[in-house]
Enzyme design. Structure first.
Site, PDB file in Angstrom:
ATOM      1  N   ASP A  43       9.244  58.357  60.998  1.00  0.00           N
ATOM      2  CA  ASP A  43       8.810  57.074  60.405  1.00  0.00           C
ATOM      3  C   ASP A  43       7.622  56.470  61.137  1.00  0.00           C
ATOM      4  O   ASP A  43       6.662  56.024  60.517  1.00  0.00           O
ATOM      5  CB  ASP A  43       9.968  56.069  60.227  1.00  0.00           C
ATOM      6  N   GLY A 129      23.737  54.249  67.252  1.00  0.00           N
ATOM      7  CA  GLY A 129      22.704  54.858  66.422  1.00  0.00           C
ATOM      8  C   GLY A 129      22.955  54.670  64.937  1.00  0.00           C
ATOM      9  O   GLY A 129      22.428  55.415  64.124  1.00  0.00           O
ATOM     10  N   LEU A 130      23.767  53.656  64.558  1.00  0.00           N
ATOM     11  CA  LEU A 130      24.012  53.393  63.141  1.00  0.00           C
ATOM     12  C   LEU A 130      23.312  52.100  62.697  1.00  0.00           C
ATOM     13  O   LEU A 130      23.638  51.518  61.673  1.00  0.00           O
ATOM     14  CB  LEU A 130      25.515  53.333  62.855  1.00  0.00           C
ATOM     15  N   SER A 131      22.378  51.651  63.521  1.00  0.00           N
ATOM     16  CA  SER A 131      21.530  50.503  63.176  1.00  0.00           C
ATOM     17  C   SER A 131      22.273  49.189  63.034  1.00  0.00           C
ATOM     18  O   SER A 131      22.033  48.410  62.100  1.00  0.00           O
ATOM     19  CB  SER A 131      20.727  50.771  61.895  1.00  0.00           C
ATOM     20  N   SER A 132      23.168  48.928  63.988  1.00  0.00           N
ATOM     21  CA  SER A 132      23.822  47.618  63.989  1.00  0.00           C
ATOM     22  C   SER A 132      22.769  46.532  64.192  1.00  0.00           C
ATOM     23  O   SER A 132      22.899  45.432  63.652  1.00  0.00           O
ATOM     24  CB  SER A 132      24.879  47.545  65.078  1.00  0.00           C
ATOM     25  N   SER A 133      21.718  46.817  64.945  1.00  0.00           N
ATOM     26  CA  SER A 133      20.730  45.768  65.194  1.00  0.00           C
ATOM     27  C   SER A 133      19.903  45.485  63.943  1.00  0.00           C
ATOM     28  O   SER A 133      19.673  44.314  63.614  1.00  0.00           O
ATOM     29  CB  SER A 133      19.841  46.086  66.395  1.00  0.00           C
ATOM     30  N   ASP A 177      15.021  51.739  59.548  1.00  0.00           N
ATOM     31  CA  ASP A 177      16.357  51.117  59.591  1.00  0.00           C
ATOM     32  C   ASP A 177      16.391  49.794  58.834  1.00  0.00           C
ATOM     33  O   ASP A 177      17.296  49.541  58.032  1.00  0.00           O
ATOM     34  CB  ASP A 177      16.794  50.889  61.044  1.00  0.00           C
TER      35      ASP A 177
END
Ligand code: GLA
Length: 391
Positions: A43, A129-133, A177
């Site tokens: 990306d 690494g599941l893009s909680s942020s 993300d």
């Protein structure tokens, strides 16, 4: 967590922390985490990605205030924070409230905002690494936009979420993300061209196939600095090839021919990173074709090729991720790979439904033998998109 469950839990907590509310006073906002099916570390190189939202999200309930204070309570951290809009707290370390603070700061310069209060919760595993942020940032942008009727289109919302991450949290992440968290929808993966932010939905309705997410629970402390180093290596590649062709602005413009002809002059590490990006972009396009024809065998093979490249050329895997991928393949998976930035976090594996249980047992057994603890599983049967609504 279901939406109704989240709303009712948040209402109870809101009442407790901020007192009674009237019907229609409260704004609910939610945004999901994601896995990336394929297209890793492409990306920020102007390349292609194919992420998919997961049925885990950040959930908020907020209400406007009559003053200039922002007051928030986090269910996950059992902690409250309060600041004055005109005197934001200094950023020290990395805390949960840096995400909403980053969002408010990203919007405050452009729009007149007022104070607000709210409660936040979420069930995207943190630092996996599941893009909680990204989920938290996108949910906050939606909430602030809704509360103050900001004239933002979805791309501007994504931009505000990204600025929170880059400027406040300090990770020079790409757009994937935040993009999929805001625009991903149920039953669809998102094929995104990061050079011009063009995107289209690709149906995600695997019949008889399961996508298993395996959280290795491995710490990702190095992730931010190693991630930024990878970006710099790619930029070094771009400057090198610019000397041969001045129209190259990102690795996306670099042709395979030019790479073959001059790549020998690059430091070995940089050449490997560049090669990964070129080949990964091709794999994403092939994966979109495979998904459109419902060819999960081909998709699986692309997963595994992507993992090998991330492990051997991009150097972002970890012993835990390699173990999960190897065990999955030995147990009959159609393919498996790390997902997200790497350096720990999650892997994904594509199984025929009939092989899934056997696969999980094999992954668990091997993982425990090597690392003396268990990985966590998340089966991706459904997914959903972001939402903002008065409740
Ligand atoms: C992280 C970043 C994304 C992307 C991936 C790697 O998730 O936030 O922008 O670069 O790593 O593909």
């Amino acid at each position: 967590m279901r939406r109704e469950e989240a709303v009712s839990a948040l209402k109870n907590r809101f009442l407790e922390r901020f007192g009674p509310f009237k019907e229609g006073d409260l704004l609910f906002s939610m945004a999901p985490g994601r896995v990336n099916l394929i297209g890793e570390h492409t990306d920020y190189n102007g390349g292609f990605v194919l992420p998919l939202t997961i049925p885990r999200a950040a959930y908020l309930l907020v209400r406007q205030r009559g003053d200039r204070r922002v007051s928030l309570w986090s269910e996950n951290f059992s902690e409250g924070v309060e600041w004055n809009l005109d005197d934001p707290p200094r950023k020290e370390g990395r805390r949960w409230f840096h995400y909403p603070l980053g969002v408010v700061e990203a919007l405050r310069g452009r729009f007149p905002l007022g104070g607000f209060e709210g409660v936040v919760t979420g069930d995207v595993p943190l630092a996996s690494g599941l893009s909680s942020s990204a989920a938290l940032e996108v949910a906050f942008v939606g909430a602030v936009k809704g509360l103050f009727s900001l004239p933002l289109d979805p791309l501007e919302e994504i931009d505000a979420a990204l600025r929170a991450e880059r400027e406040y949290v300090g990770v020079q992440c790409g757009i994937m993300d935040q993009f999929v968290s805001r625009l991903g929808r149920s039953g669809e993966a998102l094929f995104l061209d990061c050079r011009n932010a063009e995107y289209r939905a690709v149906p995600w309705r695997p019949e008889g196939i399961s996508l298993l997410v395996v959280d290795t629970g491995a710490q990702r402390e190095l992730a931010a600095s190693a991630y930024n180093t990878r970006r710099e290596e790619c930029e070094e590649g771009v400057s090198f090839f610019q000397r041969h062709d001045s129209s190259i602005k990102s690795l996306r413009e670099l042709s395979w021919e030019l790479f073959q002809r001059y790549g020998g002059g690059l430091p070995e590490g940089v050449a490997s990173r560049v090669r990964h990006v070129l080949e990964e972009n091709r794999r994403v396009r092939e994966a979109v074709n495979a998904l459109e024809r419902g060819d999960f065998q081909a998709l699986g093979e692309l997963f595994t090729a992507s993992h090998r490249s991330l492990r051997d050329l991009y150097l972002v895997s970890s012993p835990e991720l390699d173990r999960v991928v190897a065990s999955s393949l030995e147990a009959g998976a159609l393919g498996a790979r790390l997902t997200g930035a790497g350096f720990g976090g999650c892997a994904i594996a594509l199984f025929r439904e009939s092989d899934l249980e056997r696969g999980k047992m094999a992954i668990q057994r091997d993982f425990e033998e090597s690392f003396h603890r268990l990985p966590l599983f998340l089966e991706l049967r459904e997914n959903f998109g972001s939402q903002v609504a008065r409740v």
